[in-house]
Design a protein around this motif. Structure first.
Motif, PDB file in Angstrom:
ATOM      1  N   PHE A 185       0.704   7.683  11.136  1.00 60.92           N
ATOM      2  CA  PHE A 185       0.980   9.197   9.502  1.00 60.92           C
ATOM      3  C   PHE A 185       2.087  10.520  10.194  1.00 60.92           C
ATOM      4  CE2 PHE A 185      -3.445   7.038   8.587  1.00 60.92           C
ATOM      5  CZ  PHE A 185      -2.921   6.796   7.208  1.00 60.92           C
ATOM      6  N   GLU A 186       2.363  11.080  11.704  1.00 60.86           N
ATOM      7  CA  GLU A 186       2.944  11.797  12.003  1.00 60.86           C
ATOM      8  C   GLU A 186       3.817  11.115  11.709  1.00 60.86           C
ATOM      9  OE1 GLU A 186       2.923  14.980  15.362  1.00 60.86           O
ATOM     10  OE2 GLU A 186       1.558  13.663  15.121  1.00 60.86           O
ATOM     11  N   TRP A 187       5.029  10.166  12.066  1.00 67.69           N
ATOM     12  CA  TRP A 187       5.720   9.215  12.153  1.00 67.69           C
ATOM     13  C   TRP A 187       6.016   9.543  10.140  1.00 67.69           C
ATOM     14  CZ3 TRP A 187       5.850   4.705  16.137  1.00 67.69           C
ATOM     15  CH2 TRP A 187       6.408   5.395  16.917  1.00 67.69           C
ATOM     16  N   LEU A 188       5.365   9.201   9.923  1.00 63.69           N
ATOM     17  CA  LEU A 188       5.578   9.296   8.159  1.00 63.69           C
ATOM     18  C   LEU A 188       5.987  10.740   7.596  1.00 63.69           C
ATOM     19  CD1 LEU A 188       2.625   6.429   7.124  1.00 63.69           C
ATOM     20  CD2 LEU A 188       5.231   6.379   6.725  1.00 63.69           C
ATOM     21  N   LYS A 189       5.010  11.935   8.042  1.00 62.85           N
ATOM     22  CA  LYS A 189       4.953  12.803   7.194  1.00 62.85           C
ATOM     23  C   LYS A 189       4.433  12.994   5.923  1.00 62.85           C
ATOM     24  CE  LYS A 189       8.328  15.452  10.928  1.00 62.85           C
ATOM     25  NZ  LYS A 189       7.173  15.069  11.728  1.00 62.85           N
ATOM     26  N   SER A 190       4.698  12.297   5.299  1.00 60.77           N
ATOM     27  CA  SER A 190       4.395  12.643   3.994  1.00 60.77           C
ATOM     28  C   SER A 190       4.387  11.380   3.382  1.00 60.77           C
ATOM     29  CB  SER A 190       5.542  13.357   3.198  1.00 60.77           C
ATOM     30  OG  SER A 190       5.850  12.801   1.710  1.00 60.77           O
ATOM     31  N   ALA A 191       3.340  11.180   2.227  1.00 61.69           N
ATOM     32  CA  ALA A 191       3.094   9.946   1.548  1.00 61.69           C
ATOM     33  C   ALA A 191       4.075  10.284   0.412  1.00 61.69           C
ATOM     34  CB  ALA A 191       2.096   9.975   0.832  1.00 61.69           C
ATOM     35  N   GLN A 192       5.342  10.829   0.802  1.00 62.78           N
ATOM     36  CA  GLN A 192       6.680  10.211  -0.513  1.00 62.78           C
ATOM     37  C   GLN A 192       7.660   9.675   0.489  1.00 62.78           C
ATOM     38  OE1 GLN A 192       6.896  11.826  -3.743  1.00 62.78           O
ATOM     39  NE2 GLN A 192       4.686  11.684  -2.953  1.00 62.78           N
ATOM     40  N   ASN A 193       7.142   9.365   1.568  1.00 57.57           N
ATOM     41  CA  ASN A 193       8.254   8.564   2.737  1.00 57.57           C
ATOM     42  C   ASN A 193       8.013   7.367   2.234  1.00 57.57           C
ATOM     43  OD1 ASN A 193       8.880   6.981   4.445  1.00 57.57           O
ATOM     44  ND2 ASN A 193       9.206   8.478   5.961  1.00 57.57           N
ATOM     45  N   PRO A 194       9.292   6.644   2.199  1.00 58.83           N
ATOM     46  CA  PRO A 194       9.837   5.586   1.125  1.00 58.83           C
ATOM     47  C   PRO A 194       9.342   4.106   1.740  1.00 58.83           C
ATOM     48  CG  PRO A 194      11.866   6.357   2.099  1.00 58.83           C
ATOM     49  CD  PRO A 194      11.228   7.108   2.805  1.00 58.83           C
ATOM     50  N   VAL A 195       9.178   4.132   3.460  1.00 56.54           N
ATOM     51  CA  VAL A 195       8.074   3.732   3.361  1.00 56.54           C
ATOM     52  C   VAL A 195       6.585   3.295   3.889  1.00 56.54           C
ATOM     53  CG1 VAL A 195      10.130   2.323   5.102  1.00 56.54           C
ATOM     54  CG2 VAL A 195       8.526   3.920   6.070  1.00 56.54           C
ATOM     55  N   PHE A 196       6.311   4.267   3.378  1.00 55.55           N
ATOM     56  CA  PHE A 196       4.686   4.519   3.285  1.00 55.55           C
ATOM     57  C   PHE A 196       3.338   3.654   2.988  1.00 55.55           C
ATOM     58  CE2 PHE A 196       0.575   6.590   1.059  1.00 55.55           C
ATOM     59  CZ  PHE A 196      -0.346   6.963   2.020  1.00 55.55           C
ATOM     60  N   LYS A 197       4.157   3.396   1.703  1.00 55.01           N
ATOM     61  CA  LYS A 197       2.984   1.747   1.607  1.00 55.01           C
ATOM     62  C   LYS A 197       3.081   0.761   2.493  1.00 55.01           C
ATOM     63  CE  LYS A 197       1.937   2.159  -3.107  1.00 55.01           C
ATOM     64  NZ  LYS A 197       3.111   3.696  -3.600  1.00 55.01           N
ATOM     65  N   GLU A 198       4.514   0.340   2.888  1.00 53.07           N
ATOM     66  CA  GLU A 198       4.162  -0.778   3.363  1.00 53.07           C
ATOM     67  C   GLU A 198       3.377   0.064   5.378  1.00 53.07           C
ATOM     68  OE1 GLU A 198       8.745  -2.428   3.971  1.00 53.07           O
ATOM     69  OE2 GLU A 198       8.513  -0.450   2.973  1.00 53.07           O
ATOM     70  N   VAL A 199       3.748   0.823   5.818  1.00 53.39           N
ATOM     71  CA  VAL A 199       2.998   1.499   7.307  1.00 53.39           C
ATOM     72  C   VAL A 199       2.003   1.719   6.774  1.00 53.39           C
ATOM     73  CG1 VAL A 199       2.950   3.697   8.440  1.00 53.39           C
ATOM     74  CG2 VAL A 199       4.940   2.793   8.119  1.00 53.39           C
ATOM     75  N   LEU A 200       1.503   2.007   5.514  1.00 59.53           N
ATOM     76  CA  LEU A 200       0.035   2.992   5.264  1.00 59.53           C
ATOM     77  C   LEU A 200      -0.735   0.907   5.121  1.00 59.53           C
ATOM     78  CD1 LEU A 200      -2.351   4.360   4.887  1.00 59.53           C
ATOM     79  CD2 LEU A 200      -2.041   3.617   2.994  1.00 59.53           C
ATOM     80  N   ALA A 201      -0.244   0.039   4.638  1.00 62.20           N
ATOM     81  CA  ALA A 201      -0.656  -1.367   4.800  1.00 62.20           C
ATOM     82  C   ALA A 201      -1.338  -1.913   6.459  1.00 62.20           C
ATOM     83  CB  ALA A 201       0.260  -2.773   4.165  1.00 62.20           C
ATOM     84  N   LEU A 202      -0.550  -1.222   7.313  1.00 61.25           N
ATOM     85  CA  LEU A 202      -0.776  -1.438   9.045  1.00 61.25           C
ATOM     86  C   LEU A 202      -1.479  -0.892   8.866  1.00 61.25           C
ATOM     87  CD1 LEU A 202       3.298  -2.163   9.110  1.00 61.25           C
ATOM     88  CD2 LEU A 202       2.194  -4.023   9.657  1.00 61.25           C
ATOM     89  N   LEU A 203      -1.338   0.400   9.005  1.00 59.48           N
ATOM     90  CA  LEU A 203      -2.660   1.519   9.708  1.00 59.48           C
ATOM     91  C   LEU A 203      -4.075   0.906   9.372  1.00 59.48           C
ATOM     92  CD1 LEU A 203      -0.837   4.655   9.480  1.00 59.48           C
ATOM     93  CD2 LEU A 203      -0.855   2.878  11.391  1.00 59.48           C
ATOM     94  N   LYS A 204      -3.862   0.207   8.322  1.00 57.41           N
ATOM     95  CA  LYS A 204      -5.246  -0.259   7.271  1.00 57.41           C
ATOM     96  C   LYS A 204      -5.836  -1.186   7.809  1.00 57.41           C
ATOM     97  CE  LYS A 204      -5.988   4.080   5.563  1.00 57.41           C
ATOM     98  NZ  LYS A 204      -6.360   4.654   6.223  1.00 57.41           N
TER      99      LYS A 204
END
Length: 180
Positions: free
Chosen positions: A161-180
């Motif tokens: 989440f710290e690398w992402l910084k924001s839900a606006q990050n273009p890869v947010f959905k892909e990263v979220l899927a990996l974190l969950k």
């Protein structure tokens, strides 16, 4: 040396220490640790963060697990426990002063490498749920010592989440899927 309290994807390098096929079965919670390393490596790849691997005495201990090796732009073969003594620092891209460490063993190669990076002025974070030792006590004392020396203890999810910084990050959905 000024250490920021924040970790930034654009100044990070992920360093994966000695995730060798012959070593991992002996590591306490080895499979869970390996899975965390793979998850964070996938996130680093999505965010274009360089990934460096190290292998301890690969002639006798074999190489890193294939799934780890495939993520690493460079893999450093070493005989010293401290990877800096075998060229790690030269492998880190200029301007990427934040080193994120994961791997094994927490109290030997990972700790000695982290301490040297701190001595050399790098900003060091250790992913506590992505490091392992054969024995829990060794891991715990190494984490205490690293924290006292100035390494930042973090978790894999915290880092993602710290690398992402924001839900606006273009890869947010892909990263979220990996974190969950």
């Amino acid at each position: 040396m000024h250490t920021s309290n924040h970790i930034h994807s654009e100044s990070s390098t992920l360093i994966l220490i000695d995730l060798q096929g012959r070593l991992m079965p002996a590591i306490d919670q080895g499979e869970a640790i390996l899975n965390q390393c793979i998850r964070i490596a996938k996130i680093a790849q999505l965010l274009e963060i360089p990934i460096i691997g190290t292998e301890q005495s690969p002639k006798s201990l074999g190489s890193n697990i294939e799934s780890i090796k495939s993520f690493c732009s460079k893999t450093i073969s070493k005989e010293h426990f401290n990877a800096c003594a075998d060229g790690l620092i030269a492998a880190i891209s200029d301007g990427r002063r934040q080193c994120i460490l994961m791997g094994c063993e927490t109290h030997v190669c990972l700790m000695q490498t982290a301490l040297k990076l701190i001595d050399e002025g790098f900003d060091v974070s250790v992913v506590v749920d992505g490091v392992g030792s054969r024995r829990t006590l060794d891991k715990q004392i190494a984490l205490d010592r690293l924290h006292a020396a100035g390494a930042r203890p973090i978790t894999a999810e915290m880092l993602g989440f710290e690398w992402l910084k924001s839900a606006q990050n273009p890869v947010f959905k892909e990263v979220l899927a990996l974190l969950k």
